[in-house]
Write a protein that holds these residues in place. Sequence first.
Motif, PDB file in Angstrom:
ATOM      1  N   GLY A  36       0.817  -1.204   0.000  1.00  0.00           N
ATOM      2  CA  GLY A  36       0.000   0.000   0.000  1.00  0.00           C
ATOM      3  C   GLY A  36       0.848   1.250   0.000  1.00  0.00           C
ATOM      4  O   GLY A  36       2.060   1.222  -0.214  1.00  0.00           O
ATOM      5  N   ALA A  37       0.237   2.352   0.294  1.00  0.00           N
ATOM      6  CA  ALA A  37       0.895   3.658   0.217  1.00  0.00           C
ATOM      7  C   ALA A  37       1.973   3.813   1.273  1.00  0.00           C
ATOM      8  O   ALA A  37       1.853   3.308   2.390  1.00  0.00           O
ATOM      9  N   LEU A  38       3.036   4.526   0.894  1.00  0.00           N
ATOM     10  CA  LEU A  38       4.039   4.954   1.862  1.00  0.00           C
ATOM     11  C   LEU A  38       3.446   6.154   2.601  1.00  0.00           C
ATOM     12  O   LEU A  38       2.905   7.075   1.977  1.00  0.00           O
ATOM     13  N   THR A  39       3.522   6.135   3.918  1.00  0.00           N
ATOM     14  CA  THR A  39       2.820   7.182   4.684  1.00  0.00           C
ATOM     15  C   THR A  39       3.753   8.121   5.445  1.00  0.00           C
ATOM     16  O   THR A  39       3.402   9.272   5.680  1.00  0.00           O
ATOM     17  N   LEU A  40       4.936   7.643   5.844  1.00  0.00           N
ATOM     18  CA  LEU A  40       5.835   8.474   6.647  1.00  0.00           C
ATOM     19  C   LEU A  40       7.278   8.082   6.354  1.00  0.00           C
ATOM     20  O   LEU A  40       7.593   6.890   6.295  1.00  0.00           O
ATOM     21  N   PRO A  41       8.167   9.054   6.148  1.00  0.00           N
ATOM     22  CA  PRO A  41       7.962  10.500   6.104  1.00  0.00           C
ATOM     23  C   PRO A  41       7.314  10.925   4.784  1.00  0.00           C
ATOM     24  O   PRO A  41       7.309  10.172   3.817  1.00  0.00           O
ATOM     25  N   VAL A  42       6.786  12.147   4.778  1.00  0.00           N
ATOM     26  CA  VAL A  42       6.139  12.647   3.568  1.00  0.00           C
ATOM     27  C   VAL A  42       7.175  12.782   2.457  1.00  0.00           C
ATOM     28  O   VAL A  42       8.375  12.895   2.710  1.00  0.00           O
ATOM     29  N   ASN A  43       6.709  12.759   1.232  1.00  0.00           N
ATOM     30  CA  ASN A  43       7.616  12.893   0.090  1.00  0.00           C
ATOM     31  C   ASN A  43       8.343  14.241   0.146  1.00  0.00           C
ATOM     32  O   ASN A  43       7.765  15.268   0.496  1.00  0.00           O
ATOM     33  N   GLN A  44       9.633  14.193  -0.173  1.00  0.00           N
ATOM     34  CA  GLN A  44      10.500  15.373  -0.174  1.00  0.00           C
ATOM     35  C   GLN A  44      10.744  15.934   1.235  1.00  0.00           C
ATOM     36  O   GLN A  44      11.148  17.092   1.390  1.00  0.00           O
ATOM     37  N   ALA A  45      10.532  15.110   2.253  1.00  0.00           N
ATOM     38  CA  ALA A  45      10.785  15.560   3.627  1.00  0.00           C
ATOM     39  C   ALA A  45      12.262  15.916   3.792  1.00  0.00           C
ATOM     40  O   ALA A  45      13.148  15.202   3.312  1.00  0.00           O
ATOM     41  N   ALA A  46      12.522  17.019   4.470  1.00  0.00           N
ATOM     42  CA  ALA A  46      13.895  17.465   4.737  1.00  0.00           C
ATOM     43  C   ALA A  46      14.266  17.049   6.155  1.00  0.00           C
ATOM     44  O   ALA A  46      13.587  17.411   7.123  1.00  0.00           O
TER      45      ALA A  46
END
Length: 375
Positions: A36-46
Amino acid sequence: MKNLKIIFALTLLACFAVVSCKKNEKDLNENISPIGALTLPVNQAAIKLTPSNAAASQQFKWTSATPEDGGLILYEVAFDKEGGNFSAPVFKVVSDGGGVQPQVTISHKNLTRIAALCGINSSSTGKVNWTVIASKASNRKVGQEIRTIQLERPAGFAEVPTDLYLTGSASEGGDELSKAVKFKKLEEGVFELYTSLKAGTYFLTDKTAQTGRNFFTEGASIKEGTSSITVSGSAKPYYIKYDFNVASVIEFSEVQSVGLYMSAYGNEIGQLSYTSGGTWQSGIIPVVFYQFSWGRDERYKFALHTSSGIKYMGSSNENNVSPVGQPASYFYLNPVSADQWNNTYKFNPFADNKSIKATVSLSATDPYTHNIVVQ
């Protein structure tokens, strides 16, 4: 005849067992649904990495895949360079719970390693891709979603040395690598050493073998390489402290003197001279306990005068007892404050109005300790 009947009966039982096994056999279903979906960390998280903080970490989470037969699925989080296709991930880690949970917590120390493997240098920022690989038996399925994180590395090494040695013509062990002087490890990546240096050169290494990683210092920075540091002048004792987590020289100070400080006088009553191996020894020092209205005071500790200031070494106990009958740990030396009375030791009662000889041992291979001998 009887034996033939027994053999026949056993043969029939074996045949029934085989038939029964065949009836209970069913194909192993290795099919799993897409992750299923990747949930954490958000995409492009710094993420600003702090590998020197042992508690610093980042959690990765995703939605579970579903096995068609309800069996067990194992997960790995995979990392690759930006633009990579995960055909050969640079790093993989099994999820929490031995691989069964749809999440994993990764320390900043390991994320720093991942950043380095993806070509992100110290004091730099770069991007890393991550996804999840699900597996059931021999069936492995790479997640359809790929996310990117931006990692900011501090100054420091992704792989800090486990051990650290000082070697070279300027060192006490000379050029012979097997006699390199070992640092005391204070914590992961942090080392200190009391030693003497003379005219010559030295370098740092993590092994007393030619296969070791070599390091040198340039100003306040630690760098990896084969360069050496040059020392000039006469032999002098030094205190050296390095932090490889931030690639920094924390302190490099000449130890100018070591004094035996007696609390009641608020002064040093004798001096110790450096010998070798992080050891200082005194000559004869007269000791007279100080007379107060309530009795005679025998408290003492040590003062290390360095080019960076005075360091006091004393007891881990704020208030101490007589040393008579105490274990060796009573004499262990610890960094303490400049407080006149706290964290001091007590002389043996027999030392009053006598002379003593003191030894301070700050050898990296043993607990820091001292010894008082009444003459």
